[in-house]
Design a protein around this motif. Structure first.
Motif, PDB file in Angstrom:
ATOM      1  N   LEU A 152      18.233  37.170  38.196  1.00  0.00           N
ATOM      2  CA  LEU A 152      18.927  37.385  36.929  1.00  0.00           C
ATOM      3  C   LEU A 152      19.324  38.848  36.730  1.00  0.00           C
ATOM      4  O   LEU A 152      20.152  39.149  35.873  1.00  0.00           O
ATOM      5  N   SER A 153      18.761  39.744  37.528  1.00  0.00           N
ATOM      6  CA  SER A 153      19.136  41.154  37.408  1.00  0.00           C
ATOM      7  C   SER A 153      20.550  41.415  37.915  1.00  0.00           C
ATOM      8  O   SER A 153      21.127  42.464  37.646  1.00  0.00           O
ATOM      9  N   TYR A 154      21.106  40.448  38.632  1.00  0.00           N
ATOM     10  CA  TYR A 154      22.478  40.632  39.115  1.00  0.00           C
ATOM     11  C   TYR A 154      23.385  39.436  38.874  1.00  0.00           C
ATOM     12  O   TYR A 154      24.605  39.542  39.013  1.00  0.00           O
ATOM     13  N   LEU A 155      22.823  38.291  38.458  1.00  0.00           N
ATOM     14  CA  LEU A 155      23.660  37.108  38.220  1.00  0.00           C
ATOM     15  C   LEU A 155      23.742  36.705  36.751  1.00  0.00           C
ATOM     16  O   LEU A 155      24.442  35.757  36.405  1.00  0.00           O
ATOM     17  N   HIS A 156      23.021  37.408  35.904  1.00  0.00           N
ATOM     18  CA  HIS A 156      23.147  37.175  34.462  1.00  0.00           C
ATOM     19  C   HIS A 156      24.579  37.506  34.050  1.00  0.00           C
ATOM     20  O   HIS A 156      25.188  38.444  34.583  1.00  0.00           O
ATOM     21  N   PRO A 157      25.168  36.761  33.110  1.00  0.00           N
ATOM     22  CA  PRO A 157      26.559  37.030  32.714  1.00  0.00           C
ATOM     23  C   PRO A 157      26.785  38.441  32.162  1.00  0.00           C
ATOM     24  O   PRO A 157      27.934  38.888  32.096  1.00  0.00           O
ATOM     25  N   ASN A 158      25.729  39.130  31.770  1.00  0.00           N
ATOM     26  CA  ASN A 158      25.887  40.527  31.348  1.00  0.00           C
ATOM     27  C   ASN A 158      26.285  41.427  32.512  1.00  0.00           C
ATOM     28  O   ASN A 158      26.791  42.534  32.301  1.00  0.00           O
ATOM     29  N   TYR A 159      26.054  40.956  33.742  1.00  0.00           N
ATOM     30  CA  TYR A 159      26.277  41.805  34.918  1.00  0.00           C
ATOM     31  C   TYR A 159      27.179  41.173  35.974  1.00  0.00           C
ATOM     32  O   TYR A 159      27.651  41.870  36.876  1.00  0.00           O
ATOM     33  N   TYR A 160      27.396  39.873  35.858  1.00  0.00           N
ATOM     34  CA  TYR A 160      28.198  39.206  36.886  1.00  0.00           C
ATOM     35  C   TYR A 160      29.336  38.404  36.276  1.00  0.00           C
ATOM     36  O   TYR A 160      29.129  37.624  35.342  1.00  0.00           O
ATOM     37  N   THR A 161      30.534  38.590  36.838  1.00  0.00           N
ATOM     38  CA  THR A 161      31.704  37.807  36.464  1.00  0.00           C
ATOM     39  C   THR A 161      32.304  37.229  37.745  1.00  0.00           C
ATOM     40  O   THR A 161      32.645  37.987  38.665  1.00  0.00           O
ATOM     41  N   PRO A 162      32.432  35.920  37.867  1.00  0.00           N
ATOM     42  CA  PRO A 162      32.953  35.326  39.102  1.00  0.00           C
ATOM     43  C   PRO A 162      34.413  35.695  39.334  1.00  0.00           C
ATOM     44  O   PRO A 162      35.205  35.814  38.390  1.00  0.00           O
ATOM     45  N   ASP A 163      34.752  35.871  40.600  1.00  0.00           N
ATOM     46  CA  ASP A 163      36.110  36.237  40.981  1.00  0.00           C
ATOM     47  C   ASP A 163      36.769  35.036  41.678  1.00  0.00           C
ATOM     48  O   ASP A 163      36.414  34.693  42.807  1.00  0.00           O
ATOM     49  N   PRO A 164      37.739  34.397  41.032  1.00  0.00           N
ATOM     50  CA  PRO A 164      38.366  33.197  41.611  1.00  0.00           C
ATOM     51  C   PRO A 164      39.225  33.465  42.840  1.00  0.00           C
ATOM     52  O   PRO A 164      39.661  32.526  43.504  1.00  0.00           O
ATOM     53  N   SER A 165      39.466  34.736  43.164  1.00  0.00           N
ATOM     54  CA  SER A 165      40.288  35.040  44.336  1.00  0.00           C
ATOM     55  C   SER A 165      39.640  34.539  45.624  1.00  0.00           C
ATOM     56  O   SER A 165      40.319  34.393  46.648  1.00  0.00           O
ATOM     57  N   ILE A 166      38.340  34.242  45.579  1.00  0.00           N
ATOM     58  CA  ILE A 166      37.667  33.702  46.758  1.00  0.00           C
ATOM     59  C   ILE A 166      38.307  32.375  47.173  1.00  0.00           C
ATOM     60  O   ILE A 166      38.370  32.051  48.359  1.00  0.00           O
ATOM     61  N   LEU A 167      38.830  31.624  46.209  1.00  0.00           N
ATOM     62  CA  LEU A 167      39.449  30.332  46.515  1.00  0.00           C
ATOM     63  C   LEU A 167      40.723  30.536  47.326  1.00  0.00           C
ATOM     64  O   LEU A 167      41.007  29.771  48.267  1.00  0.00           O
ATOM     65  N   ASN A 168      41.495  31.547  46.991  1.00  0.00           N
ATOM     66  CA  ASN A 168      42.709  31.850  47.749  1.00  0.00           C
ATOM     67  C   ASN A 168      42.367  32.273  49.175  1.00  0.00           C
ATOM     68  O   ASN A 168      43.054  31.895  50.129  1.00  0.00           O
ATOM     69  N   GLU A 169      41.296  33.067  49.298  1.00  0.00           N
ATOM     70  CA  GLU A 169      40.878  33.522  50.623  1.00  0.00           C
ATOM     71  C   GLU A 169      40.468  32.352  51.508  1.00  0.00           C
ATOM     72  O   GLU A 169      40.640  32.389  52.729  1.00  0.00           O
ATOM     73  N   LEU A 170      39.897  31.329  50.890  1.00  0.00           N
ATOM     74  CA  LEU A 170      39.469  30.148  51.638  1.00  0.00           C
ATOM     75  C   LEU A 170      40.600  29.141  51.826  1.00  0.00           C
ATOM     76  O   LEU A 170      40.436  28.135  52.523  1.00  0.00           O
ATOM     77  N   GLY A 171      41.733  29.404  51.187  1.00  0.00           N
ATOM     78  CA  GLY A 171      42.854  28.470  51.279  1.00  0.00           C
ATOM     79  C   GLY A 171      42.628  27.202  50.492  1.00  0.00           C
ATOM     80  O   GLY A 171      43.146  26.125  50.842  1.00  0.00           O
ATOM     81  N   LEU A 172      41.868  27.316  49.396  1.00  0.00           N
ATOM     82  CA  LEU A 172      41.532  26.151  48.581  1.00  0.00           C
ATOM     83  C   LEU A 172      42.368  26.112  47.313  1.00  0.00           C
ATOM     84  O   LEU A 172      42.753  27.146  46.770  1.00  0.00           O
TER      85      LEU A 172
END
Length: 340
Positions: A152-172
């Motif tokens: 939670l020290s790095y995945l709590h929403p206060n510190y982590y925001t997902p980046d959807p560009s990973i989907l483009n990189e995967l061709g999804l």
């Protein structure tokens, strides 16, 4: 306050990165010593941290003993110039050096069965700080707990925001399903005598009927499975987990990360049932499942994939977890500043 932190695993970089930034914002000085293991140094470089290298991780127990001695000499050299007030982390070399220079050390274990590491560190640490889910007895005079998980020290929403560009990189395409399989190398001292998934080809053949399959592996895999292996920048792994339909693998840390990110998570290992944080995530929040038997894990995976609106359900479970657990970064910074 001058703080020295030891890092021997990629998770350590994530655990401390936000704490370090807040400490430095508050005017404290931080020095890092790190092992060349997996992508630990890559992550430190990506996040812009300076560090001293303790050595390269090795498999042999005899080489590990030699490396421990060398790492202690390197740490002592760093400390002699930095004059640290406080030592943090899980690295045995820092626990020993802290005693030599008569400065406090705070240990942060999360693996109850890591007996060798505990033998090398517990007697030399002044404080042993764990999640309240940690289920191994610890000297009450030393033991301090926090209501949360290291992840939670790095995945709590206060510190982590997902980046959807990973989907483009995967061709999804958006909402296209995919599954992440994780295989570990089983080279840690706490891994001796244990095993994970049996019948990996069978898993892939069954799971790819439901979604695209990606494999993340620390070591070699069967030639037939190489086409599923995913090479990804280490800082993007959490984005990969966030958008996945299912995580299934031998890595306890990644199983926890996937669950906290709201992705159905299945942990397969002979160590199932021996990690307090995974047990709590399973029994209290029902966002991860642990199995010793591979067939049972595969059956559960298929059940999850055949259910509708699974991600929506896991999102609700995740929100409950965030509401009930502490902001671990704030807790750690507050505790460290009060301890000093």
């Amino acid at each position: 306050m001058k703080v020295i932190i030891g890092m021997g695993h990629p998770k350590d970089v994530h655990l401390w990165k936000n704490v370090i930034r807040v400490l430095e914002e508050h005017g404290h000085e931080v020095r890092i010593v790190a092992w060349d293991k997996d992508v630990t140094l890559d992550l430190l470089d990506i996040y812009g941290f300076k560090y001293e290298i303790l050595g390269k991780s090795c498999k042999s127990i005899y080489k590990k003993a030699y490396r421990l001695l060398i790492s202690e000499l390197i740490s002592l050299k760093v400390v002699s110039s930095f004059k640290a007030d406080l030592f943090l982390g899980r690295e045995p070399c820092l626990t020993h050096v802290s005693k030599l220079v008569r400065k406090p050390h705070i240990l942060f274990p999360d693996t109850e069965h890591a007996s060798l590491s505990h033998w090398l560190t517990f007697p030399f640490s002044d404080i042993i700080c764990t999640s309240t889910s940690y289920n191994k007895p610890i000297n009450k005079k030393k033991h301090v707990t926090f209501n949360g998980y290291q992840e939670l020290s790095y995945l709590h929403p206060n510190y982590y925001t997902p980046d959807p560009s990973i989907l483009n990189e995967l061709g999804l395409k958006e909402n296209e399903k995919y599954i992440v399989l994780r295989f570990v190398a089983w080279e840690g001292s706490h891994d001796i005598g244990h095993h994970g998934m049996i019948g990996k080809k069978q898993f892939v053949e069954c799971l790819e009927k439901y979604a695209k399959v990606y494999i993340i592996s620390e070591g070699r895999i069967e030639t037939e499975l190489e086409k599923y292996r995913l090479k990804i920048m280490p800082e993007k792994v959490h984005d990969l987990l966030y958008y996945a339909s299912l995580y299934l693998g031998e890595g306890a840390t990644m199983a926890t990360e996937a669950a906290i990110l709201g992705t159905p998570s299945i942990y397969i290992s002979s160590l199932a049932g021996k990690l307090g944080y995974l047990d709590e995530l399973e029994t209290q929040y029902e966002i991860v499942y642990s199995f010793k038997r591979s067939n049972d894990a595969l059956t559960k995976a298929i059940q999850i994939l055949e259910e509708k609106n699974t991600k929506i359900l896991w999102e609700k479970k995740k929100e409950r977890l965030f509401n009930e657990k502490a902001d671990v970064v704030k807790y750690l910074v507050g505790y460290l500043e009060s301890y000093s």
